[in-house]
Write a protein that holds these residues in place. Structure first.
Motif, short mmCIF file in Angstrom:
data_model
loop_
_atom_site.label_atom_id
_atom_site.label_comp_id
_atom_site.label_asym_id
_atom_site.label_seq_id
_atom_site.Cartn_x
_atom_site.Cartn_y
_atom_site.Cartn_z
N ASP A 153 12.57 57.04 88.61
CA ASP A 153 11.58 57.65 89.50
C ASP A 153 12.11 58.93 90.13
OD1 ASP A 153 9.85 55.61 88.91
OD2 ASP A 153 10.20 54.50 90.77
N THR A 154 13.38 58.94 90.49
CA THR A 154 13.99 60.13 91.08
C THR A 154 14.02 61.28 90.08
OG1 THR A 154 15.38 58.71 92.47
CG2 THR A 154 16.03 61.01 92.27
N ALA A 155 14.40 60.97 88.85
CA ALA A 155 14.44 61.99 87.81
C ALA A 155 13.05 62.54 87.52
CB ALA A 155 15.06 61.42 86.54
N TRP A 156 12.07 61.65 87.43
CA TRP A 156 10.70 62.08 87.14
C TRP A 156 10.16 62.97 88.25
CZ3 TRP A 156 7.62 62.60 83.22
CH2 TRP A 156 6.24 62.73 83.41
N ASP A 157 10.42 62.60 89.49
CA ASP A 157 9.96 63.39 90.63
C ASP A 157 10.55 64.80 90.59
OD1 ASP A 157 8.81 63.68 93.48
OD2 ASP A 157 10.96 64.08 93.76
N MET A 158 11.85 64.90 90.34
CA MET A 158 12.49 66.22 90.26
C MET A 158 11.91 67.04 89.14
SD MET A 158 15.00 67.90 88.23
CE MET A 158 16.35 66.80 87.74
N PHE A 159 11.73 66.43 87.98
CA PHE A 159 11.21 67.14 86.82
C PHE A 159 9.79 67.65 87.06
CE2 PHE A 159 8.85 66.75 82.73
CZ PHE A 159 9.43 67.82 82.07
N ILE A 160 8.93 66.81 87.60
CA ILE A 160 7.53 67.20 87.83
C ILE A 160 7.45 68.32 88.86
CG2 ILE A 160 5.36 66.41 88.83
CD1 ILE A 160 5.81 65.61 85.92
N ARG A 161 8.27 68.26 89.91
CA ARG A 161 8.27 69.35 90.90
C ARG A 161 8.71 70.66 90.25
NH1 ARG A 161 12.14 68.72 94.16
NH2 ARG A 161 12.90 66.60 93.73
N TRP A 162 9.68 70.59 89.35
CA TRP A 162 10.16 71.80 88.67
C TRP A 162 9.06 72.40 87.80
CZ3 TRP A 162 15.37 71.79 85.48
CH2 TRP A 162 15.74 73.12 85.19
N THR A 214 12.85 78.36 77.22
CA THR A 214 11.88 78.77 78.24
C THR A 214 11.23 77.62 78.99
OG1 THR A 214 10.11 78.81 76.58
CG2 THR A 214 11.33 80.86 76.94
N ILE A 215 11.79 76.42 78.90
CA ILE A 215 11.23 75.27 79.61
C ILE A 215 12.33 74.55 80.38
CG2 ILE A 215 9.37 74.92 77.93
CD1 ILE A 215 11.04 72.62 76.74
N PRO A 216 11.97 73.77 81.41
CA PRO A 216 12.97 72.92 82.05
C PRO A 216 13.41 71.82 81.08
CG PRO A 216 11.03 73.19 83.46
CD PRO A 216 10.66 73.71 82.10
N VAL A 217 14.72 71.63 80.98
CA VAL A 217 15.27 70.57 80.13
C VAL A 217 16.14 69.69 81.01
CG1 VAL A 217 16.68 70.03 78.11
CG2 VAL A 217 15.24 72.09 78.11
N VAL A 218 15.75 68.44 81.14
CA VAL A 218 16.46 67.50 82.01
C VAL A 218 16.91 66.32 81.17
CG1 VAL A 218 16.37 66.08 84.08
CG2 VAL A 218 15.04 68.21 83.98
N ASP A 219 18.22 66.17 81.02
CA ASP A 219 18.82 65.09 80.25
C ASP A 219 19.22 63.99 81.23
OD1 ASP A 219 20.61 63.39 78.91
OD2 ASP A 219 21.33 64.99 77.62
#
Length: 388
Positions: free
Chosen positions: A240-249, A190-195
């Protein structure tokens, strides 16, 4: 969840190491039985060195201090702060503390009342080591039989024994209920998971890519899809790109105040750039599904080829989540190579109760119990060692 250096759980490192360590024992006793290339094929790793580093992680399960074993193997390791008089020794202090992944969680695994040791979930009954190598022509039938005839198992002190190791059924069940072996249900559903791991050394140090894919396969099995999971590979992935995508999600699904289930909100608000892919450089992204493969069958697999591990090379699932397999009778039709009658009889003698049927769920295979109690709280009580 934004993750790097992905492992499903420490137990997966120890269990795959335990499979490998049995094979190192076979190699020590039979140094000319397999070439280096055949060792890699049998174990699933890129090379003999990659296999050896992973196999030596079995030291996490070994309570015997300073065991003389395969080069690089270290056992019975304590922090220097632990007094010598409380440390386990198989002769001098059998009631001492045991520094293993099992004994550290003895309240979950349970305790052998005869010894006081933690019950162990490791099980290799029916596992056909080197099955993929056999079917692929990498080893002969006689090499396959010799390996499986001699590979053996462990006793409670991680000593080698000739027989295969039957895992304790209760320990196997509770390892999964507790999350010691990570399940894909519970919170991961139930959460975003970004590897975004950028550690892709498949040659040494056991931080291998199959662990990444094992996590995703567990989520797929538990939830029917992996819509809330994204994998980016790179060396490294731009942080930074990964963090930005994750935080927006995370922000997008949190802003949805509807009554829709959380998983639905997470998937609905997945950003358009939250797609599988790999980074050729810090600015060059290739969007394509990420797959486990050592062959250059995609752009990303050409850049970041990946290998497996002994139990996967024995026919097991990429998820690495079957702790004790369901057995089936030996059937010569299951092999890509022919067996003579004598070889077939020998195979059946090696596996008198049958071989692993990887099309079936494992014995006592289950998911995590969210917020489960392992005592003394009675709320969501799964197991209470004081009453076992």
């Amino acid at each position: 969840m934004l993750i790097a250096c992905t492992f499903p759980d420490p137990l997966s490192i120890a269990l795959s190491g335990s499979d490998g360590h049995l094979i190192t024992h076979y190699i020590m006793g039979n140094p000319n039985a397999l070439t280096d290339a055949q060792i890699a094929a049998v174990t699933g790793y890129k090379s003999r060195k990659a296999f050896e580093d992973a196999a030596n992680q079995a030291g996490r399960t070994d309570p015997v201090p300073a065991r003389q074993d395969y080069p690089g193997y270290v056992s019975g390791v304590f922090n220097a702060a632990v007094p010598q008089e409380v440390r386990y020794h198989p002769v001098n202090n059998r009631t001492g503390a045991r520094p293993t992944v099992y004994d550290a969680a003895r309240n979950i695994y349970g305790i052998d009342k005869a010894t006081g040791f933690a019950l162990r979930p490791f099980d290799n009954v029916g596992v056909q080591y080197g099955l993929a190598a056999l079917n692929g022509g990498g080893i002969t039938v006689d090499q396959f039989l010799d390996l499986n005839e001699k590979v053996g198992g462990y006793d409670q002190d991680a000593n080698y024994v000739p027989a295969r190791s039957p895992g304790d059924l209760g320990a196997i069940l509770r390892a999964q209920q507790s999350g010691l072996q990570l399940g894909g249900n519970g919170g991961l559903a139930t959460i975003p998971v970004v590897d975004v791991t950028g550690v892709y050394n498949e040659d040494t140090a056991y931080h291998y890519q199959w662990f990444h894919f094992a996590l995703r396969e567990r989520m797929l099995a538990a939830n029917g899809d992996t819509a809330n999971h994204v994998m980016w590979r790179g060396n490294p992935v731009p942080a930074d790109t990964a963090w930005d995508m994750f935080i927006r999600w995370v922000a997008a699904y949190k802003d949805d105040k509807s009554q829709a289930p959380q998983r639905q909100r997470v998937v609905t608000h997945k950003p358009r750039d939250a797609v599988d892919g790999c980074w050729r450089s810090q600015t060059d992204f290739v969007a394509e599904p990420q797959t486990l493969s050592s062959t250059p069958d995609t752009t990303c697999n050409s850049l970041f080829p990946s290998w497996t591990a002994p139990r996967i090379a024995a026919g097991g699932p990429i998820a690495g989540d079957v702790m004790k397999c369901t057995l089936k009778p030996v059937n010569p039709a299951d092999y890509s190579v022919p067996f003579t009658p004598d070889q077939l009889n020998r195979l059946r003698a090696i596996f008198p109760t049958g071989v692993c049927d990887w099309t079936q769920r494992g014995v006592n295979q289950t998911g995590v119990v969210p917020n489960g109690s392992f005592g003394p709280s009675p709320v969501n009580l799964v197991f209470d060692i004081t009453k076992s």
